[in-house]
Design an enzyme around this catalytic site. Structure first.
Site, PDB file in Angstrom:
ATOM      1  N   ARG A 221       0.814  -1.263   0.070  1.00 24.80           N
ATOM      2  CA  ARG A 221      -0.165   0.099  -0.172  1.00 24.80           C
ATOM      3  C   ARG A 221       0.821   1.204   0.083  1.00 24.80           C
ATOM      4  NH1 ARG A 221      -3.633  -2.952  -1.746  1.00 24.80           N
ATOM      5  NH2 ARG A 221      -5.597  -3.088  -0.917  1.00 24.80           N
ATOM      6  N   HIS A 269      -1.659  -0.270 -10.156  1.00 27.72           N
ATOM      7  CA  HIS A 269      -2.206  -1.171  -9.025  1.00 27.72           C
ATOM      8  C   HIS A 269      -2.652  -2.223  -9.779  1.00 27.72           C
ATOM      9  CE1 HIS A 269      -4.028  -1.284  -4.772  1.00 27.72           C
ATOM     10  NE2 HIS A 269      -3.909  -2.475  -5.203  1.00 27.72           N
TER      11      HIS A 269
HETATM   12  P1  NAP Z   1      -1.513 -11.405   5.060  1.00 24.18           P
HETATM   13  O1  NAP Z   1      -1.401 -12.726   4.709  1.00 24.18           O
HETATM   14  O2  NAP Z   1      -2.439 -10.669   5.897  1.00 24.18           O
HETATM   15  O3  NAP Z   1       0.118 -10.884   5.395  1.00 24.18           O
HETATM   16  C1  NAP Z   1       0.279  -9.498   5.727  1.00 24.18           C
HETATM   17  C2  NAP Z   1       1.572  -9.829   6.349  1.00 24.18           C
HETATM   18  O4  NAP Z   1       2.289  -8.360   6.661  1.00 24.18           O
HETATM   19  C3  NAP Z   1       1.987 -10.738   7.474  1.00 24.18           C
HETATM   20  O5  NAP Z   1       3.025 -11.248   7.420  1.00 24.18           O
HETATM   21  C4  NAP Z   1       1.990  -9.701   8.672  1.00 24.18           C
HETATM   22  O6  NAP Z   1       2.887 -10.095   9.763  1.00 24.18           O
HETATM   23  C5  NAP Z   1       2.539  -8.398   8.016  1.00 24.18           C
HETATM   24  N1  NAP Z   1       2.519  -7.187   8.849  1.00 24.18           N
HETATM   25  C6  NAP Z   1       1.293  -6.533   9.040  1.00 24.18           C
HETATM   26  N2  NAP Z   1       1.531  -5.445   9.840  1.00 24.18           N
HETATM   27  C7  NAP Z   1       3.024  -5.682  10.064  1.00 24.18           C
HETATM   28  C8  NAP Z   1       3.626  -4.590  10.787  1.00 24.18           C
HETATM   29  N3  NAP Z   1       3.384  -3.520  11.601  1.00 24.18           N
HETATM   30  N4  NAP Z   1       5.058  -4.887  10.949  1.00 24.18           N
HETATM   31  C9  NAP Z   1       5.662  -6.036  10.358  1.00 24.18           C
HETATM   32  N5  NAP Z   1       4.861  -6.836   9.454  1.00 24.18           N
HETATM   33  C10 NAP Z   1       3.554  -6.577   9.547  1.00 24.18           C
HETATM   34  O7  NAP Z   1      -1.920 -10.334   3.537  1.00 24.18           O
HETATM   35  P2  NAP Z   1      -1.340 -10.739   2.101  1.00 24.18           P
HETATM   36  O8  NAP Z   1      -2.468 -11.395   1.531  1.00 24.18           O
HETATM   37  O9  NAP Z   1      -0.027 -11.190   2.120  1.00 24.18           O
HETATM   38  O10 NAP Z   1      -1.452  -9.473   1.509  1.00 24.18           O
HETATM   39  C11 NAP Z   1      -0.717  -8.259   1.786  1.00 24.18           C
HETATM   40  C12 NAP Z   1      -1.195  -6.816   1.386  1.00 24.18           C
HETATM   41  O11 NAP Z   1      -0.785  -6.748  -0.082  1.00 24.18           O
HETATM   42  C13 NAP Z   1      -2.344  -6.559   1.216  1.00 24.18           C
HETATM   43  O12 NAP Z   1      -3.010  -6.090   2.641  1.00 24.18           O
HETATM   44  C14 NAP Z   1      -2.534  -5.492   0.182  1.00 24.18           C
HETATM   45  O13 NAP Z   1      -2.417  -4.237   0.901  1.00 24.18           O
HETATM   46  C15 NAP Z   1      -1.573  -5.738  -0.682  1.00 24.18           C
HETATM   47  N6  NAP Z   1      -1.780  -6.479  -2.002  1.00 24.18           N
HETATM   48  C16 NAP Z   1      -1.669  -5.511  -3.319  1.00 24.18           C
HETATM   49  C17 NAP Z   1      -2.162  -6.250  -4.407  1.00 24.18           C
HETATM   50  C18 NAP Z   1      -1.737  -5.262  -5.615  1.00 24.18           C
HETATM   51  O14 NAP Z   1      -2.269  -5.504  -6.503  1.00 24.18           O
HETATM   52  N7  NAP Z   1      -0.942  -4.245  -5.359  1.00 24.18           N
HETATM   53  C19 NAP Z   1      -2.802  -7.227  -4.467  1.00 24.18           C
HETATM   54  C20 NAP Z   1      -3.068  -7.970  -3.236  1.00 24.18           C
HETATM   55  C21 NAP Z   1      -2.599  -7.546  -2.149  1.00 24.18           C
HETATM   56  P3  NAP Z   1       2.490 -11.343  10.529  1.00 24.18           P
HETATM   57  O15 NAP Z   1       2.836 -12.369   9.762  1.00 24.18           O
HETATM   58  O16 NAP Z   1       3.088 -11.270  11.926  1.00 24.18           O
HETATM   59  O17 NAP Z   1       0.850 -11.533  10.756  1.00 24.18           O
HETATM   60  C1  GLV Z   2      -5.431  -5.278  -3.885  1.00 25.56           C
HETATM   61  O1  GLV Z   2      -4.641  -4.365  -3.716  1.00 25.56           O
HETATM   62  C2  GLV Z   2      -5.914  -6.374  -2.801  1.00 25.56           C
HETATM   63  O2  GLV Z   2      -5.624  -5.755  -1.587  1.00 25.56           O
HETATM   64  O3  GLV Z   2      -6.210  -7.208  -3.206  1.00 25.56           O
END
Ligand code: NAP
Ligand code: GLV
Length: 306
Positions: A221, A269
């Protein structure tokens, strides 16, 4: 049949096709014509949506991120279920591998040089295996990125909020370890959610920790990065390049410095787009589990913000 209302993102007809394709007993409605529904599938719902749909019991996010729901006027006791991969993780892995290889193997420079002629044999690429690559966020996206990077031979590090153990990856956890995680990285891949704790995390002091010429890739983000500090680190020559898919304001306003900076590549994005068929299947399975009285994975913890 169960009624589900969609708001934001794609239209009801597209979702209906996705639910039909997996044989789910779900009838999809647009927000303005929906009957009372217990389930919603939402992306950035407008103000008033929840007040006009008071029968909702569960809200599914159309994405992995949920800040659009947490910032909305939704009732605080309404559970939010986020997407877990649903076809996004392989896209994110491909995006990160593309960005990291493009930078660390100098593909842009080499392609430009090839076009300009010259002595092909004189060009050098540093061995990729010498490079240190770090991934911020070790959830579904971060682990997919690391799994895709692993066979390429980089020295891998990861950083998360709570401790993780990933084979072949030097894992760090918590704010106190952030500087150690960043020290000397040649490429930093960010896939963190937007939360109060991740906002403005990457500033001038953090960029200074990275190796000279490093890449900053952000596909989590936009709020993670202090934009002026990133530009300053690029302009000073300390950072080599930035590949950015997410921004504080989207779409980026015309004339934004990122759009004209020679060391910044911007994508709109698209690192990992929601896949309707796989998302419909995941949501349908979770609705069936809820109907059967079972718990489901992917429930958002409001206190931690993701
Ligand atoms: P997820 O499975 O919930 O993983 C989030 C990760 O971030 C976890 O490892 C978490 O730590 C870590 N985290 C959260 N807060 C933190 C902090 N304060 N300090 C250190 N680490 C922290 O989420 P995901 O499915 O991987 O997705 C992650 C993010 O990618 C989404 O929230 C979204 O913003 C972004 N995204 C972007 C796109 C795009 O097209 N650009 C697409 C999909 C997702 P823990 O392991 O300790 O819980
Ligand atoms: C995309 O940014 C998502 O959060 O899935």
């Amino acid at each position: 049949m169960l009624d589900l209302v969609v708001v934001g993102g794609y239209a009801a007809a597209e979702w209906q096709a996705g639910f039909d394709a997996c044989g789910a007993p779900i009838r999809v409605h647009d927000a303005d014509t929906a009957p009372p529904c217990r389930y919603a599938l939402a992306w950035a719902p407008p103000a008033g949506f929840f007040a006009s749909h008071p029968t909702l019991e569960v809200v599914f996010s159309m994405g992995a991120g949920v800040e659009h729901l947490l910032a909305s006027d939704m009732p605080r006791d309404l559970p939010i279920i986020r997407l877990e991969d649903a076809g996004m993780a392989p896209q994110m892995a491909g995006y990160a591998v593309w960005g990291v290889l493009r930078h660390l193997r100098n593909f842009d420079t080499l392609a430009a040089a090839a076009g300009a002629g010259g002595d092909w044999g004189a060009w050098r690429s540093p061995p990729a295996t010498d490079a240190r690559v770090g991934v911020m966020g070790l959830g579904v996206m971060g682990q997919a990125v690391l799994a895709a990077l692993a066979p390429l031979g980089f020295a891998l590090r990861g950083w998360s909020r709570t401790p993780r153990d990933i084979a072949g990856v030097e894992c760090h956890a918590g704010r106190a370890t952030l500087d150690r995680f960043l020290d000397g990285l040649d490429a930093l891949v960010c896939v963190l959610p937007h939360t109060p704790d991740t906002t403005d995390l990457l500033d001038a002091a953090r960029f200074a920790r990275l190796a000279p010429g490093a890449l900053v890739l952000n596909a989590g983000r936009g709020s993670l990065i202090v934009d002026a500090d990133l530009i300053a680190a690029l302009d000073s020559g300390h950072l080599g390049a930035a590949l950015l898919d997410v921004f504080r304001e989207e779409p980026l306003p015309a004339g934004h410095v990122y759009l004209r900076h020679p060391r910044v590549t911007v994508t709109p994005h698209i690192a990992a787009r929601t896949q309707i068929p796989l998302t419909a299947r995941q949501v349908a399975v979770k609705i069936a589990q809820i109907e059967a009285g079972q718990s489901v994975s992917g429930r958002v913890d409001r206190a931690r913000g993701y």
